[in-house]
Each structure stands twice: as C-alpha cells, then as structure tokens.
Design a protein around this motif. Structure first.
Motif, short mmCIF file in Angstrom:
data_model
loop_
_atom_site.label_atom_id
_atom_site.label_comp_id
_atom_site.label_asym_id
_atom_site.label_seq_id
_atom_site.Cartn_x
_atom_site.Cartn_y
_atom_site.Cartn_z
N ARG A 1 3.69 7.78 -39.29
CA ARG A 1 4.77 8.25 -40.28
C ARG A 1 4.41 7.69 -41.55
O ARG A 1 4.73 8.12 -42.40
CB ARG A 1 6.33 7.38 -39.48
CG ARG A 1 7.25 8.00 -40.48
CD ARG A 1 8.66 7.33 -39.87
NE ARG A 1 8.85 7.78 -38.61
CZ ARG A 1 9.35 7.21 -37.49
NH1 ARG A 1 9.52 5.76 -37.87
NH2 ARG A 1 9.62 7.54 -36.58
N GLU A 2 3.92 6.37 -41.61
CA GLU A 2 3.75 5.55 -42.93
C GLU A 2 2.53 6.35 -43.64
O GLU A 2 2.39 6.70 -44.88
CB GLU A 2 2.99 4.29 -42.83
CG GLU A 2 4.08 3.35 -42.50
CD GLU A 2 3.80 1.92 -42.25
OE1 GLU A 2 2.68 1.55 -42.97
OE2 GLU A 2 4.50 1.14 -41.68
N LYS A 3 1.45 6.96 -42.68
CA LYS A 3 0.46 7.63 -43.20
C LYS A 3 0.91 9.10 -43.68
O LYS A 3 0.35 9.31 -44.94
CB LYS A 3 -0.79 8.05 -42.14
CG LYS A 3 -1.99 8.69 -42.65
CD LYS A 3 -2.76 8.84 -41.42
CE LYS A 3 -4.09 9.46 -42.27
NZ LYS A 3 -5.19 9.58 -41.01
N THR A 4 1.84 9.75 -42.93
CA THR A 4 2.37 11.09 -43.54
C THR A 4 3.28 10.96 -44.75
O THR A 4 3.21 11.68 -45.69
CB THR A 4 2.99 11.75 -42.36
OG1 THR A 4 4.07 10.99 -42.00
CG2 THR A 4 2.17 12.26 -41.30
N GLN A 5 3.85 9.87 -44.77
CA GLN A 5 4.91 9.27 -46.00
C GLN A 5 4.07 9.18 -47.13
O GLN A 5 4.43 9.42 -48.43
CB GLN A 5 6.00 8.44 -45.61
CG GLN A 5 7.18 9.00 -44.57
CD GLN A 5 8.00 7.86 -44.28
OE1 GLN A 5 7.79 6.49 -44.63
NE2 GLN A 5 9.05 8.26 -43.57
N GLY A 6 3.32 8.37 -46.80
CA GLY A 6 2.08 8.04 -47.88
C GLY A 6 1.38 9.17 -48.63
O GLY A 6 1.02 9.19 -49.97
#
Length: 179
Positions: free
Chosen positions: A166-171
């Motif tokens: 999730r952090e990777k896709t939001q980033g």
C-alpha cells in the motif's frame, strides 16, 4: 508364642509402614534426648520419628511387604515414617545430620523401593514439589505462548506485506499524477 506387647508393637509398625509414603532408617547412637526432640520437631510436618527394635521392625516390614531393610537393621535404629512430602523429610534429616554428625542415615524405602543412604541424600537434593510444579507450569506456558506466536505469525506477516505494498502504491501514485 509372642508376648502381647511385642505383637502390638509389630502391628503398630506394620500399620506405619503401610500408611507412610516413605520410611528412612537412621542410627541415632550418640544423640541426646534433647537432640532427638529437636529432630522430631523439625520433622513434625512431614514425618514421625521413632526409635525401634530391629527384630520387631524386620517382622513388621516383612508383614507390610517391605523388602530390603534387613541389611540396615543393625545397631540402634530409628525410623522416620514419612506421611507428607518425602523430599522435605529427607532434607530435614540430611540437614540435621550435617549439624549433628551422630545421626547416620542408613537407608530407606520410597513407594516400595529400597533406597541406599546415597539415594536418600539424592532425594534430599531435589527441589520441593511446589517448585517442580511451578517449573513445569512455566514450561507449559512457554510452549503455549510459542504455539500462539506460530499461529499468529503468518497473519502478522501478511498484514506487514499488504502495508508495504500500500505504501509503495501510494508513494508511486503522486508521481503518476505529476506526469
């Protein structure tokens, strides 16, 4: 024919052998009456300590089904009949024998098995029943904790992996908006 007083003594000793968890045979030569009273007080919670006649004790032990004490029945003898924790009684006798070298532990019987003096000392070196039970409970608790951790570990790892994705896709989403 046996005298009534000796027959009564044999019957009493036989009952004590049958009713006790263990029995420790000692030699008390050289102890004073005051020291014997002190020993009886020290053992009072777990055992009774009585001076016995060797021949009557041999007969009573045979009648109670206890074998192996005959070899130790020489000289002045006394028996600690243990009704409580055998480890605590053995510790009491060992400690008293250290303080009063005149008390000699000859041997004993534990649950029908004959013990040597060295085995009685080993019994005295064991920790008390309560301590052993507490250690066993600690081992069981640790095993349960480890099992619970193993069951929750895959779920926790899955949650961490999803959070990382999730952090990777939001980033990377703001970078796409800027392009």
């Amino acid at each position: 024919m046996a005298r009534p007083d000796k027959a009564a003594a044999v019957a009493e000793l036989t009952d004590q052998f049958r009713d006790s968890n263990a029995a420790v045979l000692t030699e008390y030569r050289g102890l004073t009456v005051a020291q014997l009273k002190q020993l009886r007080r020290a053992l009072s919670g777990n055992a009774t300590y009585a001076v016995v006649k060797n021949t009557l004790t041999a007969i009573a032990a045979k009648e109670a089904g206890v074998d192996g004490l005959d070899a130790h029945l020489a000289g002045p003898s006394a028996i600690a009949f243990v009704t409580g924790d055998p480890v605590e009684a053995a510790k009491g006798l060992r400690d008293f024998a250290k303080a009063n070298p005149a008390l000699v532990i000859k041997g004993g019987v534990l649950e029908g098995r004959t013990l040597t003096a060295a085995e009685v000392t080993k019994l005295a070196d064991l920790e008390s029943r309560e301590v052993l039970l507490a250690k066993a409970a600690g081992v069981f608790k640790a095993s349960l904790f480890q099992a619970a951790y193993l069951f929750t570990a895959p779920t926790a790892q899955a949650v961490r992996t999803i959070d990382a994705l999730r952090e990777k896709t939001q980033g990377s989403a703001p970078a796409e908006d800027a392009a």
